[in-house]
Scaffold this motif. Structure first.
Motif, PDB file in Angstrom:
ATOM      1  N   PHE A  17      41.623  41.460  25.188  1.00  0.00           N
ATOM      2  CA  PHE A  17      40.583  41.805  26.161  1.00  0.00           C
ATOM      3  C   PHE A  17      39.202  41.291  25.751  1.00  0.00           C
ATOM      4  O   PHE A  17      38.473  40.729  26.567  1.00  0.00           O
ATOM      5  CB  PHE A  17      40.548  43.324  26.391  1.00  0.00           C
ATOM      6  N   ASP A  18      38.830  41.467  24.497  1.00  0.00           N
ATOM      7  CA  ASP A  18      37.503  41.021  24.028  1.00  0.00           C
ATOM      8  C   ASP A  18      37.339  39.508  24.057  1.00  0.00           C
ATOM      9  O   ASP A  18      36.218  39.016  24.027  1.00  0.00           O
ATOM     10  CB  ASP A  18      37.232  41.518  22.612  1.00  0.00           C
ATOM     11  N   LYS A  19      38.439  38.780  24.097  1.00  0.00           N
ATOM     12  CA  LYS A  19      38.363  37.317  24.130  1.00  0.00           C
ATOM     13  C   LYS A  19      38.167  36.779  25.545  1.00  0.00           C
ATOM     14  O   LYS A  19      37.894  35.597  25.721  1.00  0.00           O
ATOM     15  CB  LYS A  19      39.622  36.716  23.505  1.00  0.00           C
ATOM     16  N   LEU A  20      38.318  37.644  26.547  1.00  0.00           N
ATOM     17  CA  LEU A  20      38.103  37.236  27.940  1.00  0.00           C
ATOM     18  C   LEU A  20      36.611  37.190  28.239  1.00  0.00           C
ATOM     19  O   LEU A  20      35.843  37.998  27.717  1.00  0.00           O
ATOM     20  CB  LEU A  20      38.769  38.224  28.897  1.00  0.00           C
ATOM     21  N   GLU A  21      36.220  36.270  29.106  1.00  0.00           N
ATOM     22  CA  GLU A  21      34.844  36.229  29.578  1.00  0.00           C
ATOM     23  C   GLU A  21      34.550  37.511  30.347  1.00  0.00           C
ATOM     24  O   GLU A  21      35.450  38.156  30.879  1.00  0.00           O
ATOM     25  CB  GLU A  21      34.610  35.027  30.509  1.00  0.00           C
ATOM     26  N   ALA A  22      33.278  37.882  30.429  1.00  0.00           N
ATOM     27  CA  ALA A  22      32.870  39.127  31.089  1.00  0.00           C
ATOM     28  C   ALA A  22      33.381  39.196  32.524  1.00  0.00           C
ATOM     29  O   ALA A  22      33.804  40.262  33.000  1.00  0.00           O
ATOM     30  CB  ALA A  22      31.349  39.269  31.054  1.00  0.00           C
ATOM     31  N   GLU A  23      33.377  38.066  33.232  1.00  0.00           N
ATOM     32  CA  GLU A  23      33.842  38.054  34.617  1.00  0.00           C
ATOM     33  C   GLU A  23      35.330  38.386  34.711  1.00  0.00           C
ATOM     34  O   GLU A  23      35.763  39.084  35.629  1.00  0.00           O
ATOM     35  CB  GLU A  23      33.566  36.694  35.272  1.00  0.00           C
ATOM     36  N   ARG A  24      36.106  37.871  33.780  1.00  0.00           N
ATOM     37  CA  ARG A  24      37.542  38.154  33.796  1.00  0.00           C
ATOM     38  C   ARG A  24      37.813  39.585  33.342  1.00  0.00           C
ATOM     39  O   ARG A  24      38.736  40.224  33.842  1.00  0.00           O
ATOM     40  CB  ARG A  24      38.279  37.127  32.943  1.00  0.00           C
ATOM     41  N   GLN A  25      37.019  40.085  32.413  1.00  0.00           N
ATOM     42  CA  GLN A  25      37.117  41.501  32.057  1.00  0.00           C
ATOM     43  C   GLN A  25      36.837  42.360  33.288  1.00  0.00           C
ATOM     44  O   GLN A  25      37.527  43.353  33.538  1.00  0.00           O
ATOM     45  CB  GLN A  25      36.136  41.853  30.940  1.00  0.00           C
ATOM     46  N   ALA A  26      35.831  41.970  34.072  1.00  0.00           N
ATOM     47  CA  ALA A  26      35.471  42.720  35.278  1.00  0.00           C
ATOM     48  C   ALA A  26      36.614  42.723  36.289  1.00  0.00           C
ATOM     49  O   ALA A  26      36.823  43.720  36.989  1.00  0.00           O
ATOM     50  CB  ALA A  26      34.199  42.148  35.899  1.00  0.00           C
ATOM     51  N   VAL A  27      37.361  41.616  36.370  1.00  0.00           N
ATOM     52  CA  VAL A  27      38.525  41.578  37.261  1.00  0.00           C
ATOM     53  C   VAL A  27      39.530  42.650  36.845  1.00  0.00           C
ATOM     54  O   VAL A  27      40.041  43.400  37.681  1.00  0.00           O
ATOM     55  CB  VAL A  27      39.190  40.183  37.263  1.00  0.00           C
ATOM     56  N   ALA A  78      41.374  37.200  42.360  1.00  0.00           N
ATOM     57  CA  ALA A  78      42.190  36.082  41.879  1.00  0.00           C
ATOM     58  C   ALA A  78      41.329  34.839  41.686  1.00  0.00           C
ATOM     59  O   ALA A  78      41.486  34.106  40.697  1.00  0.00           O
ATOM     60  CB  ALA A  78      43.333  35.801  42.848  1.00  0.00           C
ATOM     61  N   GLN A  79      40.414  34.597  42.598  1.00  0.00           N
ATOM     62  CA  GLN A  79      39.519  33.434  42.488  1.00  0.00           C
ATOM     63  C   GLN A  79      38.628  33.551  41.242  1.00  0.00           C
ATOM     64  O   GLN A  79      38.425  32.571  40.534  1.00  0.00           O
ATOM     65  CB  GLN A  79      38.672  33.306  43.755  1.00  0.00           C
ATOM     66  N   ILE A  80      38.124  34.747  40.991  1.00  0.00           N
ATOM     67  CA  ILE A  80      37.291  34.949  39.790  1.00  0.00           C
ATOM     68  C   ILE A  80      38.144  34.735  38.544  1.00  0.00           C
ATOM     69  O   ILE A  80      37.699  34.102  37.581  1.00  0.00           O
ATOM     70  CB  ILE A  80      36.643  36.344  39.807  1.00  0.00           C
ATOM     71  N   MET A  81      39.369  35.255  38.554  1.00  0.00           N
ATOM     72  CA  MET A  81      40.255  35.070  37.397  1.00  0.00           C
ATOM     73  C   MET A  81      40.524  33.583  37.189  1.00  0.00           C
ATOM     74  O   MET A  81      40.499  33.088  36.064  1.00  0.00           O
ATOM     75  CB  MET A  81      41.576  35.824  37.607  1.00  0.00           C
ATOM     76  N   ARG A  82      40.738  32.874  38.255  1.00  0.00           N
ATOM     77  CA  ARG A  82      41.062  31.449  38.175  1.00  0.00           C
ATOM     78  C   ARG A  82      39.886  30.641  37.618  1.00  0.00           C
ATOM     79  O   ARG A  82      40.059  29.803  36.745  1.00  0.00           O
ATOM     80  CB  ARG A  82      41.448  30.940  39.570  1.00  0.00           C
ATOM     81  N   LEU A  83      38.680  30.899  38.114  1.00  0.00           N
ATOM     82  CA  LEU A  83      37.515  30.072  37.786  1.00  0.00           C
ATOM     83  C   LEU A  83      36.606  30.658  36.714  1.00  0.00           C
ATOM     84  O   LEU A  83      35.791  29.940  36.141  1.00  0.00           O
ATOM     85  CB  LEU A  83      36.683  29.841  39.054  1.00  0.00           C
TER      86      LEU A  83
END
Length: 86
Positions: A17-27, A78-83
């Protein structure tokens, strides 16, 4: 608050989880609000893809969630996760 609660829970359950960008954490936090924490964690395919940082296929898994009333929101997540951004 609820966002911090889910953030802390995801951090404790998911080693990546900590390795994910903040946007992907938010998803993932958003998905907790939709599915519940255990509901999200039970999405085994999604968790495996995220652990290997395969965001394209993880986004596809989000779109496979059977929540017709949330289709637009799931497309956005899904779009946020993708990009990595919206």
């Amino acid at each position: 608050d609820d966002i911090k609660y889910f953030h802390d829970k995801l951090k404790s359950y998911l080693k990546f989880f900590d390795k994910l960008e903040a946007e992907r954490q938010a998803v993932l936090i958003n998905l907790c609000f939709i599915l519940g924490l255990q509901g999200l964690l039970s999405q085994t395919s999604l968790m495996i893809l995220l652990e290997s940082f395969n965001y394209e296929l993880a986004a596809d898994e989000i779109m496979k969630l059977n929540l017709s009333s949330m289709k637009d929101r799931l497309q956005e997540l899904a779009q946020i996760m993708r990009l990595g951004h919206n």
